[in-house]
Design a protein around this motif. Structure first.
Motif, PDB file in Angstrom:
ATOM      1  N   LEU A 185       0.807  -1.442  -0.088  1.00 10.16           N
ATOM      2  CA  LEU A 185      -0.091  -0.040   0.061  1.00 10.16           C
ATOM      3  C   LEU A 185       0.819   1.194   0.102  1.00 10.16           C
ATOM      4  O   LEU A 185       0.734   2.225  -0.782  1.00 10.16           O
ATOM      5  CB  LEU A 185      -0.715  -0.111   1.303  1.00 10.16           C
ATOM      6  N   ALA A 186       1.787   1.225   0.742  1.00 11.39           N
ATOM      7  CA  ALA A 186       2.833   2.262   0.864  1.00 11.39           C
ATOM      8  C   ALA A 186       3.502   2.864  -0.151  1.00 11.39           C
ATOM      9  O   ALA A 186       3.595   3.987  -0.421  1.00 11.39           O
ATOM     10  CB  ALA A 186       3.940   2.102   2.077  1.00 11.39           C
ATOM     11  N   LYS A 187       3.510   1.950  -1.153  1.00 11.10           N
ATOM     12  CA  LYS A 187       4.140   2.267  -2.415  1.00 11.10           C
ATOM     13  C   LYS A 187       3.871   3.221  -3.158  1.00 11.10           C
ATOM     14  O   LYS A 187       4.283   4.282  -3.892  1.00 11.10           O
ATOM     15  CB  LYS A 187       4.398   0.905  -3.243  1.00 11.10           C
ATOM     16  N   SER A 188       2.080   3.381  -3.115  1.00  7.73           N
ATOM     17  CA  SER A 188       1.511   4.209  -3.752  1.00  7.73           C
ATOM     18  C   SER A 188       1.173   5.437  -2.846  1.00  7.73           C
ATOM     19  O   SER A 188      -0.023   6.030  -3.247  1.00  7.73           O
ATOM     20  CB  SER A 188       0.606   3.789  -4.590  1.00  7.73           C
ATOM     21  N   LEU A 231     -14.565   4.748   8.221  1.00 10.28           N
ATOM     22  CA  LEU A 231     -14.377   4.307   6.679  1.00 10.28           C
ATOM     23  C   LEU A 231     -13.438   5.182   6.192  1.00 10.28           C
ATOM     24  O   LEU A 231     -13.763   6.573   6.161  1.00 10.28           O
ATOM     25  CB  LEU A 231     -15.512   3.850   5.749  1.00 10.28           C
ATOM     26  N   ILE A 232     -12.190   4.906   5.741  1.00 11.01           N
ATOM     27  CA  ILE A 232     -11.434   5.956   4.957  1.00 11.01           C
ATOM     28  C   ILE A 232     -10.992   5.375   3.508  1.00 11.01           C
ATOM     29  O   ILE A 232     -11.269   4.275   3.240  1.00 11.01           O
ATOM     30  CB  ILE A 232     -10.268   6.168   5.717  1.00 11.01           C
ATOM     31  N   ASP A 233     -10.952   6.519   2.618  1.00  8.21           N
ATOM     32  CA  ASP A 233     -10.660   6.003   1.131  1.00  8.21           C
ATOM     33  C   ASP A 233      -9.282   5.281   0.991  1.00  8.21           C
ATOM     34  O   ASP A 233      -8.475   5.451   1.839  1.00  8.21           O
ATOM     35  CB  ASP A 233     -11.099   7.193   0.104  1.00  8.21           C
ATOM     36  N   GLU A 234      -9.331   4.721  -0.244  1.00  7.45           N
ATOM     37  CA  GLU A 234      -8.089   4.125  -0.494  1.00  7.45           C
ATOM     38  C   GLU A 234      -6.716   4.939  -0.595  1.00  7.45           C
ATOM     39  O   GLU A 234      -5.625   4.422   0.014  1.00  7.45           O
ATOM     40  CB  GLU A 234      -8.058   3.270  -1.940  1.00  7.45           C
ATOM     41  N   GLN A 235      -6.731   6.164  -0.774  1.00  4.06           N
ATOM     42  CA  GLN A 235      -5.611   6.983  -1.176  1.00  4.06           C
ATOM     43  C   GLN A 235      -5.253   7.283   0.300  1.00  4.06           C
ATOM     44  O   GLN A 235      -4.022   7.401   0.584  1.00  4.06           O
ATOM     45  CB  GLN A 235      -5.900   8.199  -2.025  1.00  4.06           C
ATOM     46  N   LYS A 236      -6.134   7.540   1.236  1.00  2.00           N
ATOM     47  CA  LYS A 236      -5.920   7.844   2.731  1.00  2.00           C
ATOM     48  C   LYS A 236      -4.995   6.750   3.109  1.00  2.00           C
ATOM     49  O   LYS A 236      -4.249   6.890   3.879  1.00  2.00           O
ATOM     50  CB  LYS A 236      -7.067   8.305   3.329  1.00  2.00           C
ATOM     51  N   LYS A 237      -5.601   5.496   2.911  1.00  3.31           N
ATOM     52  CA  LYS A 237      -4.903   4.350   3.340  1.00  3.31           C
ATOM     53  C   LYS A 237      -3.444   4.092   3.160  1.00  3.31           C
ATOM     54  O   LYS A 237      -2.410   4.060   3.683  1.00  3.31           O
ATOM     55  CB  LYS A 237      -5.514   3.107   2.902  1.00  3.31           C
ATOM     56  N   ARG A 238      -3.195   4.565   1.734  1.00  3.47           N
ATOM     57  CA  ARG A 238      -1.762   4.402   1.298  1.00  3.47           C
ATOM     58  C   ARG A 238      -0.961   5.415   1.841  1.00  3.47           C
ATOM     59  O   ARG A 238       0.015   5.188   2.186  1.00  3.47           O
ATOM     60  CB  ARG A 238      -1.907   4.772  -0.193  1.00  3.47           C
ATOM     61  N   ASP A 239      -1.389   6.648   1.950  1.00  7.47           N
ATOM     62  CA  ASP A 239      -0.782   7.910   2.551  1.00  7.47           C
ATOM     63  C   ASP A 239      -0.366   7.187   4.187  1.00  7.47           C
ATOM     64  O   ASP A 239       0.783   7.678   4.433  1.00  7.47           O
ATOM     65  CB  ASP A 239      -1.475   9.304   2.576  1.00  7.47           C
ATOM     66  N   ILE A 240      -1.313   6.918   4.776  1.00 12.45           N
ATOM     67  CA  ILE A 240      -1.000   6.510   6.118  1.00 12.45           C
ATOM     68  C   ILE A 240      -0.125   5.426   6.313  1.00 12.45           C
ATOM     69  O   ILE A 240       0.751   5.347   7.146  1.00 12.45           O
ATOM     70  CB  ILE A 240      -2.453   5.996   6.883  1.00 12.45           C
ATOM     71  N   ALA A 241      -0.115   4.368   5.312  1.00 11.34           N
ATOM     72  CA  ALA A 241       0.771   3.346   5.194  1.00 11.34           C
ATOM     73  C   ALA A 241       2.076   3.525   5.193  1.00 11.34           C
ATOM     74  O   ALA A 241       2.996   3.292   5.776  1.00 11.34           O
ATOM     75  CB  ALA A 241       0.339   2.166   4.324  1.00 11.34           C
ATOM     76  N   GLN A 278      11.521  -4.075   1.104  1.00  5.83           N
ATOM     77  CA  GLN A 278      12.269  -3.455   0.316  1.00  5.83           C
ATOM     78  C   GLN A 278      12.735  -1.970   0.699  1.00  5.83           C
ATOM     79  O   GLN A 278      13.776  -1.465   0.201  1.00  5.83           O
ATOM     80  CB  GLN A 278      12.187  -3.558  -1.261  1.00  5.83           C
ATOM     81  N   TYR A 279      11.826  -1.307   1.137  1.00 11.22           N
ATOM     82  CA  TYR A 279      11.712  -0.073   1.590  1.00 11.22           C
ATOM     83  C   TYR A 279      12.811   0.168   2.557  1.00 11.22           C
ATOM     84  O   TYR A 279      13.751   1.196   2.609  1.00 11.22           O
ATOM     85  CB  TYR A 279      10.409   0.618   1.927  1.00 11.22           C
ATOM     86  N   LEU A 280      12.862  -0.494   3.604  1.00 12.78           N
ATOM     87  CA  LEU A 280      13.713  -0.440   4.552  1.00 12.78           C
ATOM     88  C   LEU A 280      15.139  -0.763   4.178  1.00 12.78           C
ATOM     89  O   LEU A 280      16.279   0.095   4.313  1.00 12.78           O
ATOM     90  CB  LEU A 280      13.538  -1.798   5.818  1.00 12.78           C
TER      91      LEU A 280
END
Ligand code: KG4
Ligand code: ZN
Length: 352
Positions: A185-188, A231-241, A278-280
């Protein structure tokens, strides 16, 4: 020398055949994640029962894939801690039974030490060095002045780093174990959208803390006073991750920077499930110029190959097996207080 390695300290039933401490002939892992998914974490009693069901099948498969018979095994290495006691005992009893019936030496291996060995398997280890075990159950920074010697520098005062990935994943609606899904998720996502900060422990600058970070994520999702799940939207999930992942690994980065001011080391070794990330790996390589060693990705999670590999070196050093009344240990420190007192023997040994 063929070593059978058995690992059942948590929710993986694993067995491997490793030749001479480094050539992996087979590495079979039966993962129980489907069993524990619905509980959002490992259910210890179910983990032990599952080990009992599949252990000998997994060992048989490891022998078949390595194309050797059980009589050709030279040493049986087993992880006898730290971990879940019920799970440890199942693997330990299985290993003892095989050792007794085949009349082969039994070697107890510290599974945390084996996580670090996984990064040493391919080349001769460099000392003095620093070791980081980042897993679902442990977050440990240890100074390694020479082979098999450990001085704990820091550990977590609350959640382990992998546990925090799993808990944040659960807040984001991801299945256990969610570390890899959080990474995906964090990738985007935007890693700087949320100003999450790495946890700090006043008394010891080398101690880790992840519970505050987890609470910050909870507030980012639900707000401070809302009791019901939002409930949060997909982009918010990605940004939080992405922001959480950045902050979690910022804390590893900070500890390394501090440690390098105090300890003079020639290399850093990493091990444990979280080091699959991989990010680590990228962040560490971007920030540090000394040699950094990570296990091959298939050796990061609990596996039998790292147990067999380290078991080989312990056997070389001890020249005898452990007694068949070898105990299991849910908690054991690396190093001096460890029941594996081979590190106090005078003879030197190095991995290679
Ligand atoms: O080393 P391990 O198999 O278990 C223990 O010995 O505790 O590590 C499992 C942990 C889990 O918490 C899992 O979510 C985490 O490693 N993990 C990851 C990744 N892959 C596994 N965490 C972050 N990013 C990943 N790619
Ligand atoms: Zn582990």
């Amino acid at each position: 020398m063929f070593v059978l390695g058995i690992e059942t300290t948590c929710d993986e039933t694993a067995a491997a055949i490793v030749k001479d401490g480094k050539i992996i002939l087979s590495n079979v892992i039966f993962s129980q994640t489907d069993i524990h998914k619905e509980y959002g974490g490992v259910f210890p009693e179910l983990a032990a029962r599952s080990h009992q069901k599949v252990l000998y099948k997994v060992i048989d498969q490891a022998l078949q894939e390595a194309k050797i018979t059980k009589e050709e095994i030279d040493v049986i290495a087993v992880a006898n801690g730290p971990g879940l006691m019920g799970s440890i005992l199942l693997g330990l009893q299985g290993a003892k039974t095989l050792a007794w019936s085949l009349q082969k030496p039994l070697i107890g291996v510290n599974h945390i030490e084996a996580h670090l060995y996984a990064a040493m398997m391919e080349q001769k280890a460099i000392y003095p060095s620093m070791g980081f075990v980042l897993s679902g159950g442990h977050t440990i920074m240890t100074y390694m002045p020479k082979a098999h010697h450990y001085e704990e520098v820091g550990s977590t005062v609350d959640d382990a780093i992998g546990e925090s990935f799993d808990k944040v994943g659960s807040l984001l609606g991801l299945d256990y174990p969610s570390g890899p899904k959080v990474e995906l998720l964090a990738k985007s996502g935007n890693a700087h959208l949320y100003p999450f900060k790495p946890g700090r422990v006043k008394k010891n600058p080398f101690s880790f803390s992840f519970s505050g970070l987890k609470t910050s994520v909870l507030y980012a999702i639900n707000g401070q006073n809302i009791k019901e799940k939002t409930l949060i939207d997909e982009q918010k999930k990605r940004d939080i991750a992405a922001s959480f992942q950045r902050a979690a690994f910022d804390s590893v980065k900070e500890k390394i920077k501090k440690a390098l001011e105090v300890y003079s080391v020639k290399a850093i070794y990493f091990g444990g499930g979280v080091t699959q990330n991989q990010y680590l790996r990228d962040v560490m390589h971007e920030n540090f110029s000394l040699p950094l060693f990570f296990p091959q990705k298939n050796l990061c999670l609990d596996n039998g190959a790292m147990i067999a590999g380290l078991g080989y070196h312990i056997y070389q050093r001890k020249k005898r097996g452990d007694r068949l009344n070898l105990r299991g240990y849910p908690k054991i420190p690396l190093g001096r207080n460890s029941p594996f007192r081979y590190n106090l023997l005078k003879k030197g040994s190095s991995h290679g």
